[in-house]
Design a protein around this motif. Structure first.
Motif, short mmCIF file in Angstrom:
data_model
loop_
_atom_site.label_atom_id
_atom_site.label_comp_id
_atom_site.label_asym_id
_atom_site.label_seq_id
_atom_site.Cartn_x
_atom_site.Cartn_y
_atom_site.Cartn_z
N PHE A 81 0.83 -1.21 0.00
CA PHE A 81 0.00 0.00 0.00
C PHE A 81 0.87 1.26 0.00
O PHE A 81 1.96 1.28 0.57
CB PHE A 81 -0.91 0.02 1.23
CG PHE A 81 -1.90 -1.11 1.28
CD1 PHE A 81 -2.97 -1.15 0.39
CD2 PHE A 81 -1.76 -2.14 2.20
CE1 PHE A 81 -3.88 -2.19 0.43
CE2 PHE A 81 -2.67 -3.18 2.24
CZ PHE A 81 -3.74 -3.21 1.36
N ASP A 82 0.35 2.31 -0.63
CA ASP A 82 1.02 3.61 -0.58
C ASP A 82 0.75 4.31 0.75
O ASP A 82 1.60 5.03 1.28
CB ASP A 82 0.52 4.50 -1.72
CG ASP A 82 0.85 3.91 -3.08
OD1 ASP A 82 2.04 3.77 -3.38
OD2 ASP A 82 -0.10 3.58 -3.82
N ILE A 83 -0.46 4.11 1.28
CA ILE A 83 -0.86 4.73 2.54
C ILE A 83 -1.57 3.68 3.39
O ILE A 83 -2.39 2.91 2.89
CB ILE A 83 -1.81 5.93 2.30
CG1 ILE A 83 -1.04 7.10 1.70
CG2 ILE A 83 -2.51 6.36 3.59
CD1 ILE A 83 -1.91 8.27 1.31
N VAL A 84 -1.24 3.67 4.67
CA VAL A 84 -1.95 2.84 5.65
C VAL A 84 -2.55 3.76 6.70
O VAL A 84 -1.85 4.59 7.28
CB VAL A 84 -1.01 1.82 6.32
CG1 VAL A 84 -1.72 1.11 7.47
CG2 VAL A 84 -0.51 0.80 5.30
N HIS A 85 -3.86 3.62 6.93
CA HIS A 85 -4.55 4.44 7.92
C HIS A 85 -5.27 3.51 8.89
O HIS A 85 -6.14 2.75 8.50
CB HIS A 85 -5.56 5.36 7.22
CG HIS A 85 -6.07 6.45 8.10
ND1 HIS A 85 -6.48 7.68 7.62
CD2 HIS A 85 -6.25 6.53 9.46
CE1 HIS A 85 -6.88 8.44 8.63
NE2 HIS A 85 -6.76 7.76 9.75
N ARG A 106 4.18 5.88 4.90
CA ARG A 106 3.10 6.88 4.96
C ARG A 106 1.96 6.26 5.77
O ARG A 106 1.06 5.61 5.25
CB ARG A 106 2.64 7.27 3.56
CG ARG A 106 3.74 7.90 2.72
CD ARG A 106 3.19 8.55 1.47
NE ARG A 106 2.45 9.77 1.81
CZ ARG A 106 1.71 10.43 0.93
NH1 ARG A 106 1.57 9.99 -0.29
NH2 ARG A 106 1.09 11.54 1.29
N ILE A 107 2.04 6.48 7.07
CA ILE A 107 1.14 5.84 8.02
C ILE A 107 0.39 6.92 8.79
O ILE A 107 0.99 7.90 9.25
CB ILE A 107 1.93 4.94 9.00
CG1 ILE A 107 2.79 3.94 8.22
CG2 ILE A 107 0.98 4.22 9.94
CD1 ILE A 107 3.84 3.23 9.08
N LEU A 143 5.69 6.40 14.52
CA LEU A 143 5.84 5.99 13.13
C LEU A 143 4.80 6.64 12.22
O LEU A 143 4.86 6.47 11.00
CB LEU A 143 5.73 4.46 13.02
CG LEU A 143 6.71 3.67 13.91
CD1 LEU A 143 6.40 2.18 13.82
CD2 LEU A 143 8.15 3.94 13.49
N CYS A 144 3.85 7.37 12.80
CA CYS A 144 2.76 7.97 12.03
C CYS A 144 3.09 9.39 11.58
O CYS A 144 3.76 10.14 12.30
CB CYS A 144 1.47 8.01 12.86
SG CYS A 144 0.82 6.38 13.28
N LYS A 145 2.61 9.76 10.41
CA LYS A 145 2.73 11.14 9.95
C LYS A 145 1.94 12.07 10.86
O LYS A 145 2.39 13.17 11.19
CB LYS A 145 2.21 11.26 8.51
CG LYS A 145 3.04 10.53 7.48
CD LYS A 145 4.36 11.25 7.26
CE LYS A 145 5.13 10.63 6.12
NZ LYS A 145 6.44 11.30 5.93
N CYS A 146 0.74 11.64 11.22
CA CYS A 146 -0.07 12.41 12.16
C CYS A 146 -1.11 11.48 12.77
O CYS A 146 -1.33 10.37 12.28
CB CYS A 146 -0.75 13.61 11.49
SG CYS A 146 -2.01 13.16 10.29
#
Length: 386
Positions: A81-85, A106-107, A143-146
């Motif tokens: 994945f490009d992004i994991v939310h 990009r988490i 580890l998260c962007k926000c």
């Protein structure tokens, strides 16, 4: 982009995250939901979202948690994945760490309320569990962007406790509500009349309504006591509770207790898939929760229906109620104050005034604005090179 939403259930994803997923699909992204399978998977697929099944246990279970982590890692490595939310407590605990180990950078994480673990007076067992959760979240959130929150209190608390840095906190108020779904035109009058006939609700009755899981932390025991106080003072008042009873939560209230307390002035109507018609009938909405809410969806729906609200001066609830403007905030675990606030709305005939102000406040929680703010996080943050 290929985007993964890791969450504890499909039902909640469809109910509360649908506008975000629809916007992402509309923008041309490939959206995947990773959660245990339930009856709402077909709804996901109907809006163009892919589903990946995974075994999941809501509560602490070492063996099941290990299996969950291994399965999640395999999915992340396979799908790239490009992004994991991640959403909800257990995906937030493990998801960011597993995604990072699988190579994702990009988490994002979202907290929609801190829940019973962060209540003020938990048991020793819960306090120990909370300490463990804080430690794991500390590593995950690094580890998260926000990390998004639905209210200011939750983010501030975790910053004070050293779980995450203030720079990573983003507040997006509530999960949003589709305002058009709660207009007078959208209400099914046949269903309204059926409910009235089924429960013998007269036009002269004053209907007080609450929708929530039947538990002590949601204030259902306070509701029951307040209903006894109100019924002794005004025979017109009819109180209805919609929500699932029993279950394996530590503070659940059983069906037997609710049925025992049911009568002319109080009735438990069970879980309701759709509460719009109940809200149309209601004259006043109450929500005496002391649970660590994000912003309760029930209160947002009540705003959209233009209802006077009586709730507690509690995290999340006070984001919705403006004291003396569209309702009242009362102390937690105080049935007498709850009853008095309901009586004040009735005796001072504040139904229209408070209801009108609730409609005005509902505009701030439009689902489109919430979805755009969430999606903007993905697009404005730079992608790191591998």
């Amino acid at each position: 982009m290929k985007i993964a939403i890791v969450i504890c259930e499909v039902f909640g994803t469809v109910q509360f995250r649908r506008p975000i997923m629809e916007l992402l699909v509309e923008l041309g992204h490939d959206v995947y939901v990773i959660a245990p399978r339930d009856d709402y998977v077909s709804t996901l697929e109907s809006i163009g979202v892919e589903f990946i099944d995974i075994e999941f246990d809501r509560y602490i279970n070492v063996w099941q948690d290990i299996k969950y982590v291994i399965s999640l890692y395999k999915i992340f490595k396979r799908e790239r994945f490009d992004i994991v939310h991640t959403w909800t407590i257990k995906p937030n605990l493990y998801g960011p760490i597993v995604a990072f180990l699988a190579g994702n950078r990009r988490i994002f994480a979202s907290i929609t309320g801190l829940g019973y673990l962060f209540n003020e007076d938990p048991s020793i067992k819960i306090r120990i569990t909370r300490a463990m959760v804080r430690k794991i979240l500390f590593f995950s959130f690094r580890l998260c962007k926000c990390v998004t929150f639905q209210n200011d209190d939750d983010g501030n608390q975790l910053v004070r406790e050293g779980v995450l840095s203030k720079e990573k906190v983003v507040v997006i108020k509530g999960s949003g509500v589709v305002l058009d779904n709660y207009s007078s035109v959208a209400v099914n009058t046949v269903v309204v009349e059926t409910i009235r006939a089924c429960y013998g609700i007269l036009e002269s009755d004053i209907v007080v309504f609450m929708a929530a899981r039947a538990s002590e932390s949601k204030g259902v025991n306070v509701l029951l006591e307040a209903s006894r106080i109100l019924s002794s003072r005004d025979s017109r008042i009819r109180i209805f509770l919609a929500g699932e009873a029993g279950g394996d939560s530590i503070d659940s209230i059983s069906e037997e207790v609710l049925k025992k307390n049911s009568g002319h002035h109080f009735a438990w109507v069970g879980f309701q898939k759709e509460i719009r018609e109940w809200l149309a009938i209601a004259d006043i909405v109450i929500y005496p929760s002391h649970y660590r809410e994000g912003i309760p969806r029930f209160l947002l729906e009540s705003l959209a229906m233009g209802k006077p609200i009586v709730s507690t001066n509690n995290v999340g609830c006070r984001e919705v109620v403006d004291e003396g403007v569209n309702g009242y905030l009362v102390p937690i675990k105080d049935p007498m104050s709850l009853a008095r606030a309901v009586e004040k709305i009735i005796t001072e005939d504040l139904f229209f005034k408070f209801g009108r102000e609730s409609l005005v406040r509902s505009k701030a929680f439009d689902h489109r604005d919430v979805a755009r703010r969430m999606v903007a996080l993905y697009e404005i943050l730079p992608q790191e090179s591998s």
